[in-house]
Design a protein around this motif. Sequence first.
Motif, PDB file in Angstrom:
ATOM      1  N   VAL A 107      37.633  48.323  29.720  1.00 27.32           N
ATOM      2  CA  VAL A 107      37.323  47.915  31.089  1.00 27.32           C
ATOM      3  C   VAL A 107      38.304  46.825  31.501  1.00 27.32           C
ATOM      4  O   VAL A 107      38.418  45.798  30.835  1.00 27.32           O
ATOM      5  N   VAL A 108      39.020  47.077  32.579  1.00 28.96           N
ATOM      6  CA  VAL A 108      39.953  46.099  33.140  1.00 28.96           C
ATOM      7  C   VAL A 108      39.320  45.497  34.381  1.00 28.96           C
ATOM      8  O   VAL A 108      38.866  46.219  35.270  1.00 28.96           O
ATOM      9  N   MET A 109      39.277  44.168  34.429  1.00 29.87           N
ATOM     10  CA  MET A 109      38.752  43.462  35.596  1.00 29.87           C
ATOM     11  C   MET A 109      39.839  42.544  36.124  1.00 29.87           C
ATOM     12  O   MET A 109      40.449  41.796  35.354  1.00 29.87           O
TER      13      MET A 109
ATOM     14  N   HIS B 101      35.780  35.280  35.860  1.00 30.79           N
ATOM     15  CA  HIS B 101      35.962  35.762  37.231  1.00 30.79           C
ATOM     16  C   HIS B 101      35.027  35.106  38.241  1.00 30.79           C
ATOM     17  O   HIS B 101      34.795  35.667  39.317  1.00 30.79           O
ATOM     18  N   SER B 102      34.517  33.956  37.908  1.00 28.16           N
ATOM     19  CA  SER B 102      33.688  33.198  38.853  1.00 28.16           C
ATOM     20  C   SER B 102      34.519  32.028  39.359  1.00 28.16           C
ATOM     21  O   SER B 102      34.674  31.014  38.680  1.00 28.16           O
ATOM     22  N   HIS B 103      35.057  32.170  40.553  1.00 27.71           N
ATOM     23  CA  HIS B 103      35.996  31.194  41.087  1.00 27.71           C
ATOM     24  C   HIS B 103      35.376  30.393  42.236  1.00 27.71           C
ATOM     25  O   HIS B 103      34.621  30.938  43.042  1.00 27.71           O
ATOM     26  N   ARG B 104      35.723  29.124  42.294  1.00 25.11           N
ATOM     27  CA  ARG B 104      35.307  28.295  43.421  1.00 25.11           C
ATOM     28  C   ARG B 104      36.239  28.536  44.595  1.00 25.11           C
ATOM     29  O   ARG B 104      37.463  28.509  44.457  1.00 25.11           O
ATOM     30  N   LEU B 105      35.658  28.767  45.746  1.00 24.44           N
ATOM     31  CA  LEU B 105      36.440  29.034  46.949  1.00 24.44           C
ATOM     32  C   LEU B 105      36.286  27.891  47.942  1.00 24.44           C
ATOM     33  O   LEU B 105      35.180  27.394  48.158  1.00 24.44           O
ATOM     34  N   SER B 106      37.395  27.509  48.554  1.00 24.11           N
ATOM     35  CA  SER B 106      37.327  26.524  49.635  1.00 24.11           C
ATOM     36  C   SER B 106      36.953  27.242  50.924  1.00 24.11           C
ATOM     37  O   SER B 106      36.827  28.466  50.967  1.00 24.11           O
ATOM     38  N   ALA B 107      36.793  26.473  51.990  1.00 19.71           N
ATOM     39  CA  ALA B 107      36.307  27.037  53.250  1.00 19.71           C
ATOM     40  C   ALA B 107      37.252  28.085  53.826  1.00 19.71           C
ATOM     41  O   ALA B 107      36.818  28.996  54.537  1.00 19.71           O
ATOM     42  N   ASN B 108      38.536  27.974  53.538  1.00 19.24           N
ATOM     43  CA  ASN B 108      39.511  28.903  54.118  1.00 19.24           C
ATOM     44  C   ASN B 108      40.020  29.921  53.103  1.00 19.24           C
ATOM     45  O   ASN B 108      41.086  30.499  53.275  1.00 19.24           O
TER      46      ASN B 108
ATOM     47  N   ARG C 243      45.998  33.531  43.400  1.00 18.44           N
ATOM     48  CA  ARG C 243      45.911  33.394  41.935  1.00 18.44           C
ATOM     49  C   ARG C 243      45.008  34.500  41.422  1.00 18.44           C
ATOM     50  O   ARG C 243      43.866  34.639  41.866  1.00 18.44           O
ATOM     51  N   SER C 244      45.530  35.296  40.493  1.00 18.36           N
ATOM     52  CA  SER C 244      44.753  36.412  39.952  1.00 18.36           C
ATOM     53  C   SER C 244      44.467  36.216  38.473  1.00 18.36           C
ATOM     54  O   SER C 244      45.262  35.622  37.741  1.00 18.36           O
ATOM     55  N   THR C 245      43.328  36.735  38.061  1.00 19.13           N
ATOM     56  CA  THR C 245      42.929  36.719  36.652  1.00 19.13           C
ATOM     57  C   THR C 245      42.610  38.148  36.236  1.00 19.13           C
ATOM     58  O   THR C 245      41.779  38.809  36.857  1.00 19.13           O
ATOM     59  N   THR C 246      43.280  38.612  35.197  1.00 17.87           N
ATOM     60  CA  THR C 246      43.044  39.961  34.679  1.00 17.87           C
ATOM     61  C   THR C 246      42.508  39.860  33.258  1.00 17.87           C
ATOM     62  O   THR C 246      43.071  39.136  32.429  1.00 17.87           O
TER      63      THR C 246
ATOM     64  N   CYS D 158      39.173  33.323  50.268  1.00 14.49           N
ATOM     65  CA  CYS D 158      38.307  34.442  49.924  1.00 14.49           C
ATOM     66  C   CYS D 158      38.728  34.964  48.561  1.00 14.49           C
ATOM     67  O   CYS D 158      39.766  34.587  48.021  1.00 14.49           O
ATOM     68  N   GLY D 159      37.924  35.819  48.004  1.00 11.95           N
ATOM     69  CA  GLY D 159      38.225  36.371  46.690  1.00 11.95           C
ATOM     70  C   GLY D 159      37.312  37.529  46.372  1.00 11.95           C
ATOM     71  O   GLY D 159      36.316  37.763  47.059  1.00 11.95           O
ATOM     72  N   SER D 160      37.662  38.256  45.335  1.00  9.26           N
ATOM     73  CA  SER D 160      36.877  39.418  44.938  1.00  9.26           C
ATOM     74  C   SER D 160      37.263  39.786  43.517  1.00  9.26           C
ATOM     75  O   SER D 160      38.143  39.158  42.922  1.00  9.26           O
ATOM     76  N   VAL D 161      36.612  40.792  42.971  1.00  5.58           N
ATOM     77  CA  VAL D 161      36.956  41.305  41.648  1.00  5.58           C
ATOM     78  C   VAL D 161      36.939  42.825  41.704  1.00  5.58           C
ATOM     79  O   VAL D 161      36.032  43.418  42.299  1.00  5.58           O
ATOM     80  N   VAL D 162      37.959  43.447  41.128  1.00  7.83           N
ATOM     81  CA  VAL D 162      38.080  44.903  41.097  1.00  7.83           C
ATOM     82  C   VAL D 162      38.031  45.338  39.639  1.00  7.83           C
ATOM     83  O   VAL D 162      38.665  44.722  38.775  1.00  7.83           O
ATOM     84  N   THR D 163      37.271  46.408  39.378  1.00 11.10           N
ATOM     85  CA  THR D 163      37.055  46.865  38.001  1.00 11.10           C
ATOM     86  C   THR D 163      37.510  48.308  37.837  1.00 11.10           C
ATOM     87  O   THR D 163      37.306  49.137  38.721  1.00 11.10           O
ATOM     88  N   GLN D 164      38.131  48.580  36.694  1.00 13.74           N
ATOM     89  CA  GLN D 164      38.580  49.938  36.382  1.00 13.74           C
ATOM     90  C   GLN D 164      38.246  50.262  34.928  1.00 13.74           C
ATOM     91  O   GLN D 164      38.615  49.510  34.021  1.00 13.74           O
TER      92      GLN D 164
END
Length: 208
Positions: free
Chosen positions: A154-156, A40-47, A139-142, A49-55
């Motif tokens: 734990v689901v991320m 869950h460590s993603h490289r982001l370009s200038a335009n 693009r999502s990663t679960t 955003c991203g985040s991670v949600v945990t349950q």
Amino acid sequence: MAAKLNTTELSINMQQNKHISLTKPQSRSAGEEAMKVLHHSHRLSANQCGSVVTQTIQAPLPLVWSVVRQFEEPQAYKQFVKNCGLSSGDGGAGSVRELTVVSGLPAERSIERLERLDDESHVMVVSIIGGDHKLVNYRSTTTLHKEECGGETVVMESYVVDIPPDSCEEDTCLFADTIIGCNLKSLAKLTERMACNHVSSYFPHSFF
């Protein structure tokens, strides 16, 4: 099938999430930190955003994974999906699905491709490749893992997405975080109920 949320409930959830994100930093366990580094460590370009949600879910990991991995049946727990059909593939990596979302959202359809499905590591990667929405290059990663202390699942779910020209990073992440958060809470309710009812064959793929 999960109960559907209306747009009023979505708006309330977004306001609550905005308040939480500004006032309550989240702490992660060692297991969550390890999964974050791995997946869950993603490289982001200038335009972008991203985040991670945990349950955290009080149900066995194989049971939860049997629901999550069903690429062709996201409506089982994703509350904003009205229906889904495969346009390519058999539900494995490379498959493409077309979703119709519930009315009231700023979109009607989404086209998504399953990039990765790893039953051993419990990793699923999905990309949005079309639709009438503003989620460009989404693009999502679960991932799923079992906590050593307590044994909970734990689901991320993390994502990367372009920031629309008429929006900002905060609003884009708030929208995505709210949708994912609602979906994961629905997943928790569904699988915890299944676990209580001792259901081990809810879906055709068995991992028990």
